[in-house]
Design a protein around this motif. Structure first.
Motif, PDB file in Angstrom:
ATOM      1  N   ALA A  71      48.301  11.896 108.705  1.00 35.83           N
ATOM      2  CA  ALA A  71      46.963  12.437 108.954  1.00 35.83           C
ATOM      3  C   ALA A  71      46.371  13.041 107.681  1.00 35.83           C
ATOM      4  O   ALA A  71      45.191  12.816 107.364  1.00 35.83           O
ATOM      5  N   ALA A  72      47.168  13.793 106.931  1.00 37.38           N
ATOM      6  CA  ALA A  72      46.673  14.399 105.689  1.00 37.38           C
ATOM      7  C   ALA A  72      46.267  13.332 104.681  1.00 37.38           C
ATOM      8  O   ALA A  72      45.227  13.447 104.013  1.00 37.38           O
ATOM      9  N   TYR A  73      47.077  12.282 104.579  1.00 35.20           N
ATOM     10  CA  TYR A  73      46.775  11.184 103.648  1.00 35.20           C
ATOM     11  C   TYR A  73      45.493  10.459 104.043  1.00 35.20           C
ATOM     12  O   TYR A  73      44.614  10.205 103.207  1.00 35.20           O
ATOM     13  N   PHE A  74      45.338  10.143 105.323  1.00 36.89           N
ATOM     14  CA  PHE A  74      44.153   9.412 105.768  1.00 36.89           C
ATOM     15  C   PHE A  74      42.885  10.240 105.587  1.00 36.89           C
ATOM     16  O   PHE A  74      41.850   9.726 105.135  1.00 36.89           O
ATOM     17  N   LEU A  75      42.939  11.512 105.928  1.00 36.11           N
ATOM     18  CA  LEU A  75      41.750  12.353 105.796  1.00 36.11           C
ATOM     19  C   LEU A  75      41.348  12.517 104.330  1.00 36.11           C
ATOM     20  O   LEU A  75      40.153  12.589 104.014  1.00 36.11           O
ATOM     21  N   ARG A  76      42.324  12.558 103.432  1.00 36.43           N
ATOM     22  CA  ARG A  76      41.986  12.603 101.995  1.00 36.43           C
ATOM     23  C   ARG A  76      41.326  11.309 101.553  1.00 36.43           C
ATOM     24  O   ARG A  76      40.355  11.317 100.788  1.00 36.43           O
ATOM     25  N   ALA A  77      41.846  10.167 102.037  1.00 36.92           N
ATOM     26  CA  ALA A  77      41.233   8.879 101.704  1.00 36.92           C
ATOM     27  C   ALA A  77      39.810   8.796 102.248  1.00 36.92           C
ATOM     28  O   ALA A  77      38.905   8.257 101.595  1.00 36.92           O
TER      29      ALA A  77
END
Length: 448
Positions: A39-45
């Motif tokens: 989730a953290a990775y996707f939201l940063r992307a």
């Protein structure tokens, strides 16, 4: 004037070159179970796509499911995003089971590669994945399907998940009836079946083909529509940063469990050998990292309590050996707590027996060594105290009739003898009365 013309020409050329540059389309890849790190990775992307004014963000997935909290956080990001998101199940052989199906329905564009599948969206406890029991079929059209077999809490979870997926289907104009079936009956579809049933929008072999097929396509954003201009666009994979890699590592329950045990052993070593500092520092860091990783996961409090009890009993065995009683109880509690630790049944987010069993064996071996050492120590004669003085040899340093001075234990002691002792004669300690040794001449002990 010439300078002004040159500047205008340079600006125009720069503007033209900027407009002529092909667009970059960020691609976020998620493989494996969906958790806090995903989730953290996707939201940063997603934020990166927004700040760079990207025409599209591609979410490429191959997932068996994941945690409900992480999935909903990602969906909230998609629904609020000013950049359209294309969820793409790829490469061939990939799947978007359970939580992945919800992300497919939430995205502005849904696509699959040939040879992929999606579905089986029945919630399993707090997680969204696994192989759930198929609940009773109900009327999916009115959203009042039959109750799931199981407890009322499980039935409520199924009803909530069905309503959530149905609302996403209605928002994106996709097949709401099959969405209900995916939740209530754990149904799955191949790529071709999903396209035929209006679950996905298109099939593409890879990301470049996906972008080519989406060029010129109209996508609904909020109250209006936008046309995707993807001619000449090329995909750019968004790599995970070091924070997301560390988060993914420590949020793995197996790694968290291993860090916990390393922390306990480090602190034990520091307590046994105070002053070294390194084991204590490393142990403290490992324990804090383990606590942080476990805090990100759905924890079963009974399992956590058993785990802590097991570690406590093993520590107690190390400091106060009970000849295995505390140690065996600690190992049993540790193993039981490890398997009960997570309150979710999600593939990829589970405690592995291949880790728990070796940890238990190593701990049992260490405790067995401690118990054996304690038994040997108990069999040895006392090394200190009054008991260690009994039977020790003393030497008279003067003629003694009843009481006098003797040399014992490297010191001069007052002694009381049961028979006269000549200077230099040897005797054995029979008792200790305060600061007086009660001795018997060796000749009496030998029966002379």
């Amino acid at each position: 004037m010439k300078l002004i013309r040159v500047l205008i020409g340079a600006c125009a050329g720069l503007l033209f070159a900027t407009q002529a540059m092909p667009a970059e389309v960020p691609v976020a890849r998620i493989e494996g179970a969906i958790g806090p790190a995903s989730a953290a990775y996707f939201l940063r992307a997603l934020e990166q796509a927004r700040t760079r004014a990207a025409p599209l963000l591609v979410l490429q997935m191959d997932t068996p499911g994941g945690l409900d909290t992480a999935m909903r956080e990602m969906i909230r990001g998609i629904l609020a995003s000013p950049v359209p998101v294309a969820a793409f199940v790829a490469p061939s052989g990939a799947r978007a089971a359970s939580a992945g199906t919800y992300l497919i329905y939430a995205s502005h564009v849904a696509a699959m590669a040939p040879g992929t599948n999606l579905g089986a969206a029945t919630p399993v406890r707090i997680g969204m994945g696994g192989e759930p029991e198929r609940p009773a079929q109900g009327d999916a059209k009115d959203g009042k399907g039959g109750k799931a077999g199981g407890s009322p809490m499980e039935a409520k979870a199924v009803q909530d998940a069905a309503a959530y997926l149905r609302s996403l289907a209605q928002l994106r104009g996709r097949n709401a009836e099959w969405a209900e079936a995916a939740v209530r009956s754990a149904e799955s579809l191949s790529a071709a079946e999903a396209l035929a049933k209006n679950v996905v929008d298109l099939i593409a072999a890879d990301v470049p083909e996906l972008l080519a097929k989406l060029d010129g396509r109209k996508v609904r954003m909020g109250e209006g529509e936008i046309e995707l201009g993807l001619a000449g666009a090329h995909p750019v994979v968004v790599e995970r940063n070091w924070k997301e890699r560390v988060l993914a590592l420590i949020s793995d329950p197996n790694v968290a469990l291993l860090l916990m045990m390393l922390g306990v052993y480090g602190l034990l070593f520091e307590f046994y050998s105070p002053g070294m500092a390194v084991p204590g520092v490393v142990g403290g860091i490992c324990l804090l990292l383990a606590a942080y990783g476990l805090a990100l996961l759905p924890i079963n409090f009974v399992g956590a309590a058993l785990l802590v009890l097991g570690i406590g009993l093993m520590v107690a065995e190390a400091f106060a050996p009970s000849f295995g009683v505390l140690g065996i109880g600690g190992v049993v509690a540790f193993v039981a707590g490890s398997f009960m630790l997570l309150d979710a049944d999600v593939p990829g987010i589970e405690v592995s027996a291949a880790l728990v069993v070796p940890l238990a064996i190593v701990s049992a071996a260490a405790l067995g060594g401690i118990a054996a050492f304690a038994l040997r120590a108990r069999a040895r004669p006392p090394a200190a105290g009054v008991e260690s003085m009994l039977g020790a040899a003393v030497e008279a340093i003067e003629d003694i009739e009843r009481e006098g001075m003797v040399h014992a234990f490297g010191e001069t002691w007052r002694a009381r003898t049961s028979a006269p002792l000549a200077r230099g004669a040897r005797a054995r300690v029979r008792a200790v009365e305060g600061l007086v040794l009660v001795v018997d001449p060796e000749s009496i002990e030998k029966g002379v």
